[in-house]
Design a protein around this motif. Sequence first.
Motif, PDB file in Angstrom:
ATOM      1  N   TRP A   1      -4.120  -4.942  -5.930  1.00  0.00           N
ATOM      2  CA  TRP A   1      -4.229  -3.850  -6.895  1.00  0.00           C
ATOM      3  C   TRP A   1      -4.835  -2.596  -6.300  1.00  0.00           C
ATOM      4  N   CYS A   2      -5.619  -2.715  -5.261  1.00  0.00           N
ATOM      5  CA  CYS A   2      -6.167  -1.550  -4.578  1.00  0.00           C
ATOM      6  C   CYS A   2      -6.822  -2.024  -3.295  1.00  0.00           C
ATOM      7  N   ASP A   3      -7.274  -1.063  -2.509  1.00  0.00           N
ATOM      8  CA  ASP A   3      -7.914  -1.369  -1.231  1.00  0.00           C
ATOM      9  C   ASP A   3      -9.130  -0.468  -1.099  1.00  0.00           C
ATOM     10  N   GLY A   4     -10.307  -1.066  -1.101  1.00  0.00           N
ATOM     11  CA  GLY A   4     -11.531  -0.285  -1.008  1.00  0.00           C
ATOM     12  C   GLY A   4     -12.570  -0.794  -1.990  1.00  0.00           C
ATOM     13  N   ALA A   5     -13.495   0.077  -2.362  1.00  0.00           N
ATOM     14  CA  ALA A   5     -14.583  -0.271  -3.278  1.00  0.00           C
ATOM     15  C   ALA A   5     -14.296   0.338  -4.643  1.00  0.00           C
ATOM     16  N   VAL A   6     -13.959  -0.504  -5.621  1.00  0.00           N
ATOM     17  CA  VAL A   6     -13.634  -0.002  -6.953  1.00  0.00           C
ATOM     18  C   VAL A   6     -14.882   0.490  -7.681  1.00  0.00           C
ATOM     19  N   GLY A   7     -16.050   0.011  -7.290  1.00  0.00           N
ATOM     20  CA  GLY A   7     -17.270   0.471  -7.934  1.00  0.00           C
ATOM     21  C   GLY A   7     -17.575   1.928  -7.662  1.00  0.00           C
ATOM     22  N   ALA A   8     -17.028   2.484  -6.596  1.00  0.00           N
ATOM     23  CA  ALA A   8     -17.321   3.871  -6.236  1.00  0.00           C
ATOM     24  C   ALA A   8     -16.654   4.870  -7.168  1.00  0.00           C
TER      25      ALA A   8
ATOM     26  N   SER B   1       0.837  -1.197   0.000  1.00  0.00           N
ATOM     27  CA  SER B   1       0.000   0.000   0.000  1.00  0.00           C
ATOM     28  C   SER B   1       0.875   1.251   0.000  1.00  0.00           C
ATOM     29  N   CYS B   2       0.432   2.272  -0.704  1.00  0.00           N
ATOM     30  CA  CYS B   2       1.191   3.516  -0.792  1.00  0.00           C
ATOM     31  C   CYS B   2       1.227   4.216   0.563  1.00  0.00           C
ATOM     32  N   GLN B   3       2.391   4.735   0.888  1.00  0.00           N
ATOM     33  CA  GLN B   3       2.588   5.497   2.108  1.00  0.00           C
ATOM     34  C   GLN B   3       2.871   6.957   1.760  1.00  0.00           C
ATOM     35  N   LYS B   4       2.972   7.783   2.784  1.00  0.00           N
ATOM     36  CA  LYS B   4       3.200   9.214   2.574  1.00  0.00           C
ATOM     37  C   LYS B   4       4.495   9.465   1.823  1.00  0.00           C
ATOM     38  N   SER B   5       5.520   8.686   2.110  1.00  0.00           N
ATOM     39  CA  SER B   5       6.821   8.897   1.469  1.00  0.00           C
ATOM     40  C   SER B   5       6.795   8.589  -0.023  1.00  0.00           C
ATOM     41  N   ASP B   6       5.843   7.774  -0.469  1.00  0.00           N
ATOM     42  CA  ASP B   6       5.782   7.423  -1.889  1.00  0.00           C
ATOM     43  C   ASP B   6       5.414   8.616  -2.762  1.00  0.00           C
TER      44      ASP B   6
ATOM     45  N   HIS C   1       4.203   1.587  -8.324  1.00  0.00           N
ATOM     46  CA  HIS C   1       5.099   0.811  -7.470  1.00  0.00           C
ATOM     47  C   HIS C   1       4.429   0.459  -6.144  1.00  0.00           C
ATOM     48  N   CYS C   2       3.270   1.065  -5.892  1.00  0.00           N
ATOM     49  CA  CYS C   2       2.451   0.740  -4.727  1.00  0.00           C
ATOM     50  C   CYS C   2       0.989   0.826  -5.154  1.00  0.00           C
ATOM     51  N   SER C   3       0.097   0.318  -4.328  1.00  0.00           N
ATOM     52  CA  SER C   3      -1.331   0.345  -4.641  1.00  0.00           C
ATOM     53  C   SER C   3      -2.026   1.382  -3.768  1.00  0.00           C
ATOM     54  N   PHE C   4      -3.133   1.916  -4.270  1.00  0.00           N
ATOM     55  CA  PHE C   4      -3.821   3.016  -3.606  1.00  0.00           C
ATOM     56  C   PHE C   4      -5.023   2.513  -2.809  1.00  0.00           C
ATOM     57  N   LYS C   5      -5.324   3.253  -1.779  1.00  0.00           N
ATOM     58  CA  LYS C   5      -6.527   2.995  -0.991  1.00  0.00           C
ATOM     59  C   LYS C   5      -7.632   3.914  -1.485  1.00  0.00           C
ATOM     60  N   LEU C   6      -8.807   3.348  -1.731  1.00  0.00           N
ATOM     61  CA  LEU C   6      -9.954   4.105  -2.212  1.00  0.00           C
ATOM     62  C   LEU C   6     -10.865   4.406  -1.026  1.00  0.00           C
ATOM     63  N   PHE C   7     -10.988   5.677  -0.709  1.00  0.00           N
ATOM     64  CA  PHE C   7     -11.765   6.086   0.455  1.00  0.00           C
ATOM     65  C   PHE C   7     -13.207   6.381   0.054  1.00  0.00           C
ATOM     66  N   SER C   8     -14.121   6.021   0.920  1.00  0.00           N
ATOM     67  CA  SER C   8     -15.506   6.449   0.770  1.00  0.00           C
ATOM     68  C   SER C   8     -15.658   7.841   1.370  1.00  0.00           C
ATOM     69  N   GLY C   9     -16.812   8.446   1.153  1.00  0.00           N
ATOM     70  CA  GLY C   9     -17.022   9.784   1.687  1.00  0.00           C
ATOM     71  C   GLY C   9     -16.937   9.826   3.201  1.00  0.00           C
ATOM     72  N   ASP C  10     -17.491   8.814   3.848  1.00  0.00           N
ATOM     73  CA  ASP C  10     -17.481   8.796   5.312  1.00  0.00           C
ATOM     74  C   ASP C  10     -16.082   8.555   5.862  1.00  0.00           C
ATOM     75  N   SER C  11     -15.359   7.580   5.272  1.00  0.00           N
ATOM     76  CA  SER C  11     -14.027   7.270   5.800  1.00  0.00           C
ATOM     77  C   SER C  11     -13.024   8.371   5.497  1.00  0.00           C
ATOM     78  N   ALA C  12     -13.233   9.103   4.395  1.00  0.00           N
ATOM     79  CA  ALA C  12     -12.292  10.169   4.053  1.00  0.00           C
ATOM     80  C   ALA C  12     -12.390  11.336   5.025  1.00  0.00           C
TER      81      ALA C  12
END
Length: 350
Positions: A320-327, A275-280, A338-349
């Motif tokens: 490949w990612c973390d979260g709901a790709v349908g959103a 998963s991608c980190q801040k340093s990426d 080189h890393c995978s992204f987290k997909l945030f929902s409106g509430d979690s963001a």
Amino acid sequence: MPDKGAIISPVPSQLLILRPSPLLQWRLGALTALIFFLMLVVWNIDSCSIQSFVEPWRFNTYSVRLNLSPSPSPSLAPKPHLESDKPHRQNLTLNKTTGPRNPDPNLTSNPTRVQVGWIAAESEKNFTANLMRNWLAPGGAPCREAKTVEISVPGIDGTDSVELTAGEIHEFKFQALDESKNPVCIGGDYFETDLSGENWKSRPPVKDFGNGTYSFSLQVHPEFAGEYNLTVILLFRHYQGLKFSTARLGFDRKLRNVRLRFLNKPYIALPELRSCQKSDFTRDSWSGRWTRLGKNDECQISNDGRYRCLAADFPCRKPWCDGAVGAIESNGWVYSTHCSFKLFSGDSAW
């Protein structure tokens, strides 16, 4: 005694003083014409050959560089290895084994499997200085003045379909050719590559060696092995994409459209994306791909402009990612590098 509200008429001598001089009018007109002419020159400066502007001082700069450096003159540079009719395959070959392969200690079920790395985009040191030096490099030899119209790609040319091993990095070197099929020995051409499959899309990185030879690297994860199409387009020739009127100077010619088949071999393994980190996000260069984790062939754009093809909670498939790709309303497509992204929902963001 005159009234206070009366206005005294000017005498004729005063009228002569207030009247503008013909010489002043002529100077004002000449100044206006000069400003308009300079605006036209600035507007059309990109249509002029930059060589006519930099030639007087470029020769002096190059002479000083010759005096300070023992490098030979460009006119004495060795001839390119490729001939016009028979490309030399010694330098322009397919490299199927890039980088060391170390056994994966986690794959205990099959000790013969090897793990390879991902394609990584690295920033070139002194990129701007090198670009300007190559752009202003003197010509002289015919191959340095020629314009690219075609390429030669050993390992691909002359074949209907190419089979490659999924997971490995395959580097193809190719040579730029002029309209007479002679090698071009100067760089600066901008090539765009596209590798597309049913569930995988990427833009393979292209390297410019500065002498008319280039290379691109292909890699597909074994999970997405199958049929692919490789496209190579020459967008701009010899740094013309750096000028103002890029639309007018664009070459934009498709030079290759090749069918590829990536085969899944049981002994090849790729490290799992983290998963991608801040340093990426401090990296200057990124190299990634689009992967499709689901699709709806009957999906249509709604009246409100939305593309709701999958359920909003349709999950990603790791790594490949973390979260709901349908959103994200991409009909299953998601980007990773080189890393995978987290997909945030409106509430979690929030």
